[in-house]
Design a protein around this motif. Structure first.
Motif, PDB file in Angstrom:
ATOM      1  N   GLU A 191      11.762  20.776  50.952  1.00  0.00           N
ATOM      2  CA  GLU A 191      10.496  20.196  51.402  1.00  0.00           C
ATOM      3  C   GLU A 191      10.554  19.840  52.886  1.00  0.00           C
ATOM      4  OE1 GLU A 191      10.208  16.904  48.710  1.00  0.00           O
ATOM      5  OE2 GLU A 191       9.310  18.119  47.107  1.00  0.00           O
ATOM      6  N   GLN A 192      11.668  19.248  53.317  1.00  0.00           N
ATOM      7  CA  GLN A 192      11.815  18.855  54.718  1.00  0.00           C
ATOM      8  C   GLN A 192      11.900  20.074  55.637  1.00  0.00           C
ATOM      9  OE1 GLN A 192      11.662  15.643  56.048  1.00  0.00           O
ATOM     10  NE2 GLN A 192      10.915  15.303  53.986  1.00  0.00           N
ATOM     11  N   ILE A 193      12.563  21.130  55.181  1.00  0.00           N
ATOM     12  CA  ILE A 193      12.648  22.363  55.969  1.00  0.00           C
ATOM     13  C   ILE A 193      11.262  22.972  56.119  1.00  0.00           C
ATOM     14  CG2 ILE A 193      13.496  24.749  55.932  1.00  0.00           C
ATOM     15  CD1 ILE A 193      16.083  23.597  54.635  1.00  0.00           C
ATOM     16  N   SER A 194      10.484  22.976  55.050  1.00  0.00           N
ATOM     17  CA  SER A 194       9.121  23.515  55.122  1.00  0.00           C
ATOM     18  C   SER A 194       8.274  22.723  56.111  1.00  0.00           C
ATOM     19  CB  SER A 194       8.467  23.501  53.739  1.00  0.00           C
ATOM     20  OG  SER A 194       9.130  24.393  52.885  1.00  0.00           O
ATOM     21  N   ILE A 195       8.390  21.403  56.083  1.00  0.00           N
ATOM     22  CA  ILE A 195       7.655  20.554  57.029  1.00  0.00           C
ATOM     23  C   ILE A 195       8.105  20.848  58.453  1.00  0.00           C
ATOM     24  CG2 ILE A 195       7.379  18.162  57.825  1.00  0.00           C
ATOM     25  CD1 ILE A 195       7.506  17.356  54.811  1.00  0.00           C
ATOM     26  N   LEU A 196       9.412  20.977  58.649  1.00  0.00           N
ATOM     27  CA  LEU A 196       9.960  21.260  59.966  1.00  0.00           C
ATOM     28  C   LEU A 196       9.430  22.581  60.515  1.00  0.00           C
ATOM     29  CD1 LEU A 196      12.166  20.313  62.047  1.00  0.00           C
ATOM     30  CD2 LEU A 196      13.728  21.807  60.811  1.00  0.00           C
ATOM     31  N   TYR A 197       9.323  23.571  59.672  1.00  0.00           N
ATOM     32  CA  TYR A 197       8.860  24.885  60.128  1.00  0.00           C
ATOM     33  C   TYR A 197       7.346  24.932  60.309  1.00  0.00           C
ATOM     34  CZ  TYR A 197      13.170  27.375  60.499  1.00  0.00           C
ATOM     35  OH  TYR A 197      14.389  27.796  60.941  1.00  0.00           O
ATOM     36  N   LYS A 198       6.617  24.055  59.670  1.00  0.00           N
ATOM     37  CA  LYS A 198       5.169  23.997  59.885  1.00  0.00           C
ATOM     38  C   LYS A 198       4.849  23.249  61.173  1.00  0.00           C
ATOM     39  CE  LYS A 198       3.851  24.392  55.070  1.00  0.00           C
ATOM     40  NZ  LYS A 198       3.431  23.692  53.875  1.00  0.00           N
ATOM     41  N   GLU A 199       5.654  22.208  61.499  1.00  0.00           N
ATOM     42  CA  GLU A 199       5.395  21.388  62.685  1.00  0.00           C
ATOM     43  C   GLU A 199       5.836  22.062  63.973  1.00  0.00           C
ATOM     44  OE1 GLU A 199       7.458  17.742  61.959  1.00  0.00           O
ATOM     45  OE2 GLU A 199       5.923  16.985  60.614  1.00  0.00           O
ATOM     46  N   LYS A 200       6.950  22.755  63.940  1.00  0.00           N
ATOM     47  CA  LYS A 200       7.512  23.336  65.159  1.00  0.00           C
ATOM     48  C   LYS A 200       7.453  24.852  65.095  1.00  0.00           C
ATOM     49  CE  LYS A 200      10.948  19.790  66.217  1.00  0.00           C
ATOM     50  NZ  LYS A 200      12.361  19.552  66.430  1.00  0.00           N
ATOM     51  N   ASP A 201       7.649  25.459  66.246  1.00  0.00           N
ATOM     52  CA  ASP A 201       7.753  26.906  66.320  1.00  0.00           C
ATOM     53  C   ASP A 201       9.236  27.267  66.265  1.00  0.00           C
ATOM     54  OD1 ASP A 201       7.065  29.567  66.600  1.00  0.00           O
ATOM     55  OD2 ASP A 201       7.213  29.478  68.785  1.00  0.00           O
ATOM     56  N   ASN A 202       9.821  27.147  65.092  1.00  0.00           N
ATOM     57  CA  ASN A 202      11.239  27.432  64.934  1.00  0.00           C
ATOM     58  C   ASN A 202      11.469  28.912  64.685  1.00  0.00           C
ATOM     59  OD1 ASN A 202      12.519  24.861  65.159  1.00  0.00           O
ATOM     60  ND2 ASN A 202      11.485  24.302  63.268  1.00  0.00           N
TER      61      ASN A 202
ATOM     62  N   TRP B 107      12.047  27.528  47.084  1.00  0.00           N
ATOM     63  CA  TRP B 107      12.888  28.483  47.798  1.00  0.00           C
ATOM     64  C   TRP B 107      12.117  29.794  48.009  1.00  0.00           C
ATOM     65  CZ3 TRP B 107      18.377  29.956  45.555  1.00  0.00           C
ATOM     66  CH2 TRP B 107      19.105  30.676  46.499  1.00  0.00           C
ATOM     67  N   GLU B 108      11.535  30.300  46.925  1.00  0.00           N
ATOM     68  CA  GLU B 108      10.775  31.550  47.001  1.00  0.00           C
ATOM     69  C   GLU B 108       9.527  31.407  47.881  1.00  0.00           C
ATOM     70  OE1 GLU B 108      10.073  32.510  42.910  1.00  0.00           O
ATOM     71  OE2 GLU B 108      12.188  33.000  42.556  1.00  0.00           O
ATOM     72  N   ALA B 109       8.861  30.268  47.789  1.00  0.00           N
ATOM     73  CA  ALA B 109       7.667  30.041  48.609  1.00  0.00           C
ATOM     74  C   ALA B 109       8.027  30.012  50.090  1.00  0.00           C
ATOM     75  CB  ALA B 109       6.985  28.732  48.206  1.00  0.00           C
ATOM     76  N   PHE B 110       9.148  29.388  50.430  1.00  0.00           N
ATOM     77  CA  PHE B 110       9.567  29.357  51.824  1.00  0.00           C
ATOM     78  C   PHE B 110       9.878  30.767  52.324  1.00  0.00           C
ATOM     79  CE2 PHE B 110      12.623  29.166  55.258  1.00  0.00           C
ATOM     80  CZ  PHE B 110      12.010  28.277  56.114  1.00  0.00           C
ATOM     81  N   LEU B 111      10.601  31.543  51.522  1.00  0.00           N
ATOM     82  CA  LEU B 111      10.950  32.909  51.925  1.00  0.00           C
ATOM     83  C   LEU B 111       9.709  33.782  52.076  1.00  0.00           C
ATOM     84  CD1 LEU B 111      14.158  33.490  49.774  1.00  0.00           C
ATOM     85  CD2 LEU B 111      14.019  33.055  52.234  1.00  0.00           C
ATOM     86  N   GLU B 112       8.700  33.514  51.254  1.00  0.00           N
ATOM     87  CA  GLU B 112       7.442  34.253  51.356  1.00  0.00           C
ATOM     88  C   GLU B 112       6.684  33.841  52.624  1.00  0.00           C
ATOM     89  OE1 GLU B 112       3.450  34.302  48.732  1.00  0.00           O
ATOM     90  OE2 GLU B 112       5.312  34.676  47.622  1.00  0.00           O
ATOM     91  N   PHE B 113       6.706  32.558  52.931  1.00  0.00           N
ATOM     92  CA  PHE B 113       6.020  32.028  54.107  1.00  0.00           C
ATOM     93  C   PHE B 113       6.736  32.411  55.403  1.00  0.00           C
ATOM     94  CE2 PHE B 113       5.488  28.333  57.043  1.00  0.00           C
ATOM     95  CZ  PHE B 113       4.149  28.522  57.334  1.00  0.00           C
ATOM     96  N   GLN B 114       8.061  32.477  55.358  1.00  0.00           N
ATOM     97  CA  GLN B 114       8.893  32.814  56.519  1.00  0.00           C
ATOM     98  C   GLN B 114       9.791  34.012  56.170  1.00  0.00           C
ATOM     99  OE1 GLN B 114       8.822  31.393  59.496  1.00  0.00           O
ATOM    100  NE2 GLN B 114       7.603  29.592  59.065  1.00  0.00           N
TER     101      GLN B 114
END
Length: 187
Positions: free
Chosen positions: A95-106, A146-153
């Motif tokens: 959850e925190q990684i997803s938030i981090l990737y939505k807030e910043k251009d990582n 995990w799968e949702a993050f990989l799909e999003f990124q």
């Protein structure tokens, strides 16, 4: 007269020279913090005296910074179920990684989440990991995140790995996650 000259019984773990991290361990810690390509996330969980009150701790390491986060989780039905708590810590990290990737251009190409439970290898499969239905539901939630993050990124390699004993030893970042989990529940 130091402990080396003492003729009586002395405890090995109290000897400071035996608790010093090796040069390899110090270099490994330095390399992790300066790594520009891999974000490492160390997770840990603790329970407050078998009461179903869990502390979840995370430590993000990479790109020259260290970020520690913690959270308290209440679940009376999961007393003494540390596997549930460890899976909850992995869920919190996702959850925190997803938030981090939505807030910043990582643009980090790789993220590795380290946990000290051996069941993490089974998370990539679709079968139940234990006989406990609530733990299996938590594992499915982790898989879905995990799968949702990989799909999003899709360009990012996200892994969840078991932390081996040699990786745990003299690891200040795992210790930070552990301490965060303990302190949030008052231990």
């Amino acid at each position: 007269m130091g402990w080396k000259d003492h003729k009586g019984i002395y405890k090995q773990y109290l000897m400071r020279s035996l608790r010093e991290p090796s040069a390899e361990a110090k270099q490994r810690a330095e390399d992790m913090i300066l790594d520009e390509d891999v974000l490492r996330v160390f997770v840990d969980a603790s329970e407050l005296k078998s009461q179903g009150i869990f502390g979840l701790g995370l430590c993000f390491v990479g790109q020259g910074s260290v970020i520690v986060k913690s959270k308290k989780l209440y679940n009376q039905s999961m007393k003494k179920q540390i596997i549930f708590a460890e899976l909850s810590a992995i869920e919190f990290a996702l959850e925190q990684i997803s938030i981090l990737y939505k807030e910043k251009d990582n643009t980090l190409p790789e993220i590795i989440i380290y946990s000290d439970i051996t069941l993490v290898e089974q998370l990539s499969g679709t079968s139940a990991i234990t006989k406990n239905q609530e733990i299996n539901l938590k594992a499915n939630r982790v898989r879905n995140l995990w799968e949702a993050f990989l799909e999003f990124q899709p360009g990012i390699k996200l892994q969840i790995k078991n932390m081996k004993q040699e990786m745990k030893k003299f690891n200040p970042y795992y210790k930070a996650a552990h301490n965060a989990a303990r302190s949030v529940i008052g231990n």
